[in-house]
Design a protein around this motif. Structure first.
Motif, PDB file in Angstrom:
ATOM      1  N   THR A  15      36.747  32.608  33.970  1.00 36.92           N
ATOM      2  CA  THR A  15      37.094  33.142  32.645  1.00 36.92           C
ATOM      3  C   THR A  15      37.047  34.659  32.548  1.00 36.92           C
ATOM      4  O   THR A  15      37.668  35.238  31.659  1.00 36.92           O
ATOM      5  CB  THR A  15      36.164  32.559  31.566  1.00 36.92           C
ATOM      6  N   LYS A  16      36.334  35.321  33.460  1.00 37.46           N
ATOM      7  CA  LYS A  16      36.190  36.776  33.367  1.00 37.46           C
ATOM      8  C   LYS A  16      36.731  37.505  34.597  1.00 37.46           C
ATOM      9  O   LYS A  16      37.611  38.367  34.484  1.00 37.46           O
ATOM     10  CB  LYS A  16      34.702  37.154  33.167  1.00 37.46           C
ATOM     11  N   VAL A  17      36.196  37.153  35.760  1.00 35.19           N
ATOM     12  CA  VAL A  17      36.524  37.894  36.980  1.00 35.19           C
ATOM     13  C   VAL A  17      38.001  37.777  37.326  1.00 35.19           C
ATOM     14  O   VAL A  17      38.690  38.784  37.559  1.00 35.19           O
ATOM     15  CB  VAL A  17      35.654  37.409  38.161  1.00 35.19           C
ATOM     16  N   VAL A  18      38.523  36.541  37.374  1.00 39.03           N
ATOM     17  CA  VAL A  18      39.930  36.336  37.749  1.00 39.03           C
ATOM     18  C   VAL A  18      40.887  37.036  36.780  1.00 39.03           C
ATOM     19  O   VAL A  18      41.776  37.787  37.213  1.00 39.03           O
ATOM     20  CB  VAL A  18      40.256  34.828  37.865  1.00 39.03           C
ATOM     21  N   PRO A  19      40.760  36.836  35.447  1.00 33.15           N
ATOM     22  CA  PRO A  19      41.678  37.533  34.526  1.00 33.15           C
ATOM     23  C   PRO A  19      41.611  39.055  34.622  1.00 33.15           C
ATOM     24  O   PRO A  19      42.653  39.725  34.594  1.00 33.15           O
ATOM     25  CB  PRO A  19      41.222  37.052  33.140  1.00 33.15           C
ATOM     26  N   ILE A  20      40.397  39.607  34.744  1.00 34.27           N
ATOM     27  CA  ILE A  20      40.258  41.066  34.824  1.00 34.27           C
ATOM     28  C   ILE A  20      40.917  41.605  36.086  1.00 34.27           C
ATOM     29  O   ILE A  20      41.632  42.623  36.056  1.00 34.27           O
ATOM     30  CB  ILE A  20      38.764  41.472  34.781  1.00 34.27           C
ATOM     31  N   CYS A  21      40.715  40.912  37.204  1.00 37.28           N
ATOM     32  CA  CYS A  21      41.297  41.369  38.467  1.00 37.28           C
ATOM     33  C   CYS A  21      42.819  41.273  38.446  1.00 37.28           C
ATOM     34  O   CYS A  21      43.514  42.162  38.952  1.00 37.28           O
ATOM     35  CB  CYS A  21      40.720  40.566  39.628  1.00 37.28           C
ATOM     36  N   ILE A  22      43.348  40.202  37.865  1.00 39.97           N
ATOM     37  CA  ILE A  22      44.806  40.075  37.752  1.00 39.97           C
ATOM     38  C   ILE A  22      45.361  41.193  36.877  1.00 39.97           C
ATOM     39  O   ILE A  22      46.413  41.772  37.172  1.00 39.97           O
ATOM     40  CB  ILE A  22      45.196  38.699  37.183  1.00 39.97           C
ATOM     41  N   PHE A  23      44.663  41.513  35.804  1.00 35.39           N
ATOM     42  CA  PHE A  23      45.078  42.615  34.916  1.00 35.39           C
ATOM     43  C   PHE A  23      45.178  43.915  35.711  1.00 35.39           C
ATOM     44  O   PHE A  23      46.170  44.651  35.599  1.00 35.39           O
ATOM     45  CB  PHE A  23      44.063  42.766  33.776  1.00 35.39           C
ATOM     46  N   LEU A  24      44.171  44.191  36.547  1.00 37.07           N
ATOM     47  CA  LEU A  24      44.165  45.423  37.340  1.00 37.07           C
ATOM     48  C   LEU A  24      45.286  45.424  38.376  1.00 37.07           C
ATOM     49  O   LEU A  24      45.943  46.448  38.608  1.00 37.07           O
ATOM     50  CB  LEU A  24      42.802  45.586  38.032  1.00 37.07           C
TER      51      LEU A  24
END
Length: 307
Positions: A12-21
């Motif tokens: 819920t946090k790590v994957v979405p943030i990394c994809i955003f970057l």
């Protein structure tokens, strides 16, 4: 931190943030003029997008039905073929001496289009493979908003940075591409660790279809490009763009939107396959591009001599 909490944090946090970057990193390489390339080179872009947005999902759907796959692995195939290319395909186009501008343009346009096509086609795929009334249903509007947040918004931010701070964007872009590959590797390791009891079975089940999908789509991109008369550099970019999917986004949808680890295994296995085949393909395509450039140079020299 307990195992369940770690899994929830990653999904819920790590994957979405990394994809955003990662998507913002793609925006760092884009300029508004890149979208005008659709009008400047309509044939090359049209051939690429026809392969990417229509023929690729058709091939994926056919293989998912023909091959003896469990429903979750079949959905994993559809997650892959519905996604656009990503920064990985742009990087391999550069290594293969392809038309990087064309590759970036295709990725950008496909990223805009698939925001609207993924939720609709994916829901139909879930109904087809998992059965009507299954628990895996995506709210279309909410899913579109989620995909916009993770693709269009960061790409736009990256483009703004590129416009106002071009030197910073240029120096940062390569690091973001490397980060994307590193994150993808770590995500696959994480999936393997969390679901280690089914890893071997997943490879046996989804490995062959991943290889067939990868080789057939690359062949489709290559031969359709040559048939339409694209030059070697353009053919290289279309081939790689069609064969290398944004598996990180595919895994995000499996892990976060659908909350199903089994569906994420097909994109994970496909990633390993595509990186291996792309490495081989780069050498072949580089030779093709170099050969065509040498022929052009010889023709130009002949014209100069005649003059």
């Amino acid at each position: 931190m307990e195992g369940t909490e770690l899994v929830t944090l990653v999904n819920t946090k790590v994957v979405p943030i990394c994809i955003f970057l990662i998507m913002m990193g793609m925006g760092l390489s884009l300029k508004p003029n890149d979208f005008k390339r659709v009008l400047k080179y309509p044939k090359a872009v049209s051939v690429g997008l026809l392969n990417q947005l229509i023929l690729l999902p058709v091939i994926g759907f056919a293989l998912a039905n023909i091959m003896p796959l469990e429903p979750e692995y079949a959905v994993g195939i559809m997650l892959l073929v519905l996604c656009p290319g990503g920064t990985t395909s742009n990087m391999f186009s550069h290594l293969a001496k392809g038309d990087v501008a064309l590759s970036v343009t295709m990725t950008a346009v496909a990223s805009l289009v698939t925001v609207f096509t993924i939720p609709v086609v994916l829901n139909l795929s879930l109904q087809h493979f998992m059965g009507a009334g299954n628990e895996f249903q995506l709210p279309i509007i909410k899913t579109m908003i989620s995909l916009m947040t993770l693709t269009i918004v960061p790409i736009a931010i990256g483009m703004l940075v590129k416009f106002y701070a071009p030197k910073f964007a240029e120096s940062t872009q390569i690091h973001v591409s490397r980060f994307g590959i590193l994150f993808l590797t770590l995500l696959i390791i994480f999936l393997t660790y969390i679901q280690q009891d089914i890893v071997v079975a997943a490879f046996i089940a989804a490995g062959p279809v991943s290889l067939i999908l990868n080789i057939s789509t690359m062949a489709l991109g290559y031969y359709s490009s040559r048939w339409f008369g694209l030059n070697a550099a353009q053919t290289t970019s279309v081939t790689i763009e069609v064969g290398l999917q944004n598996s990180t986004l595919s895994m995000f949808m499996a892990l976060t939107l659908l909350a199903n680890y089994k569906m994420s295994f097909t994109p994970a296995i496909y990633t390993l396959v595509m990186l291996f085949t792309a490495g081989i393909l780069v050498r072949f395509l580089r030779a093709k591009v170099s050969s065509e450039l040498k022929q052009k140079d010889k023709k130009q020299d002949s014209i100069v001599d005649l003059a």
